[in-house]
Design a protein around this motif. Structure first.
Motif, mmCIF file in Angstrom:
data_model
loop_
_atom_site.group_PDB
_atom_site.id
_atom_site.type_symbol
_atom_site.label_atom_id
_atom_site.label_comp_id
_atom_site.label_asym_id
_atom_site.label_seq_id
_atom_site.Cartn_x
_atom_site.Cartn_y
_atom_site.Cartn_z
ATOM 1 N N UNK A 44 0.829 -1.211 0.000
ATOM 2 C CA UNK A 44 0.000 0.000 0.000
ATOM 3 C C UNK A 44 0.864 1.262 0.000
ATOM 4 N N UNK A 45 1.954 1.240 0.781
ATOM 5 C CA UNK A 45 2.835 2.409 0.822
ATOM 6 C C UNK A 45 3.556 2.592 -0.513
ATOM 7 N N UNK A 46 4.032 1.487 -1.099
ATOM 8 C CA UNK A 46 4.719 1.568 -2.397
ATOM 9 C C UNK A 46 3.759 2.073 -3.472
ATOM 10 N N UNK A 47 2.542 1.574 -3.449
ATOM 11 C CA UNK A 47 1.527 2.012 -4.426
ATOM 12 C C UNK A 47 1.226 3.495 -4.253
ATOM 13 N N UNK A 48 1.106 3.931 -3.001
ATOM 14 C CA UNK A 48 0.844 5.345 -2.712
ATOM 15 C C UNK A 48 2.006 6.202 -3.227
ATOM 16 N N UNK A 49 3.244 5.793 -2.935
ATOM 17 C CA UNK A 49 4.415 6.528 -3.415
ATOM 18 C C UNK A 49 4.420 6.590 -4.941
ATOM 19 N N UNK A 50 4.084 5.473 -5.579
ATOM 20 C CA UNK A 50 4.067 5.436 -7.035
ATOM 21 C C UNK A 50 3.033 6.418 -7.595
ATOM 22 N N UNK A 51 1.837 6.403 -7.026
ATOM 23 C CA UNK A 51 0.771 7.284 -7.505
ATOM 24 C C UNK A 51 1.095 8.762 -7.278
ATOM 25 N N UNK A 52 1.956 9.028 -6.283
ATOM 26 C CA UNK A 52 2.393 10.399 -6.018
ATOM 27 C C UNK A 52 3.661 10.749 -6.811
ATOM 28 N N UNK A 53 4.061 9.861 -7.710
ATOM 29 C CA UNK A 53 5.260 10.034 -8.553
ATOM 30 C C UNK A 53 6.564 10.031 -7.754
ATOM 31 N N UNK A 54 6.539 9.431 -6.570
ATOM 32 C CA UNK A 54 7.759 9.242 -5.775
ATOM 33 C C UNK A 54 8.348 7.884 -6.154
ATOM 34 N N UNK A 55 8.886 7.808 -7.358
ATOM 35 C CA UNK A 55 9.289 6.525 -7.917
ATOM 36 C C UNK A 55 10.446 5.882 -7.169
ATOM 37 N N UNK A 56 11.350 6.669 -6.633
ATOM 38 C CA UNK A 56 12.478 6.104 -5.884
ATOM 39 C C UNK A 56 11.982 5.423 -4.613
#
Length: 171
Positions: A44-56
């Motif tokens: 869930x955290x990785x998905x949230x980061x991805x959706x916020x364009x925090x790819x790293x």
């Protein structure tokens, strides 16, 4: 005469119950169920980061999920993590590395006979080949994805794959 319960007694019991639950969580009895390191929480955290364009940050989360999945032989999480890692690399403009993770995920899906995920990886691979103008490879992977999505009546994915193939022929 009817005996009425003392309201303070119940209030004390509720406070005691909350304190007991907190102690159990701190000791670890229930804490592991709600742990930040639980694979669902990591995803869930990785998905949230991805959706916020925090790819790293998302890449770190999906990599941790892949490690967990390998150690615990959880193929579903492993395929999800491989797709997420590939997606992060794709959006960070590292298409070669994205292809590597998509091919690895496709191989795992094929070995597990998960045709839907295999077709999803085919689609992702075709998109990169389209962008690299590798017409034959793009056409091959897009056609495989289209065939599966048509058979399974997954019209959303079918339209995406058909659109990608149309882009190939328009360019």
């Amino acid at each position: 005469m009817i005996h009425k319960p003392d309201p303070l007694y119940f209030a004390d019991a509720m406070v005691f119950g909350r304190i007991l639950l907190l102690i159990l969580c701190l000791i670890g009895g229930l804490g592991t169920a709600f742990s930040v390191n639980h694979p669902d929480s990591i995803f869930q955290q990785a998905k949230k980061d991805f959706l916020l364009s925090n790819y790293t940050d998302a890449l770190s989360g999906f990599t941790a999920l892949a490690s967990y999945a390998e150690q615990n032989r959880n193929d579903t999480f492993h395929m999800t993590a491989l797709a997420g890692i590939g997606d992060c690399h794709y959006y960070m403009r590292d298409k070669r590395t994205a292809l590597h993770f998509y091919h690895t995920g496709k191989s795992l899906a094929h070995s597990l006979q998960d045709q839907h995920r295999e077709a999803s990886f085919d689609y992702k691979i075709s998109v990169i080949f389209i962008e690299l103008m590798l017409v034959d490879s793009a056409s091959h992977y897009a056609s495989r994805a289209i065939a599966y999505f048509r058979r399974s009546k997954d019209y959303v994915q079918l339209s995406k794959a058909q659109s990608a193939l149309a882009d190939l022929h328009l360019n």
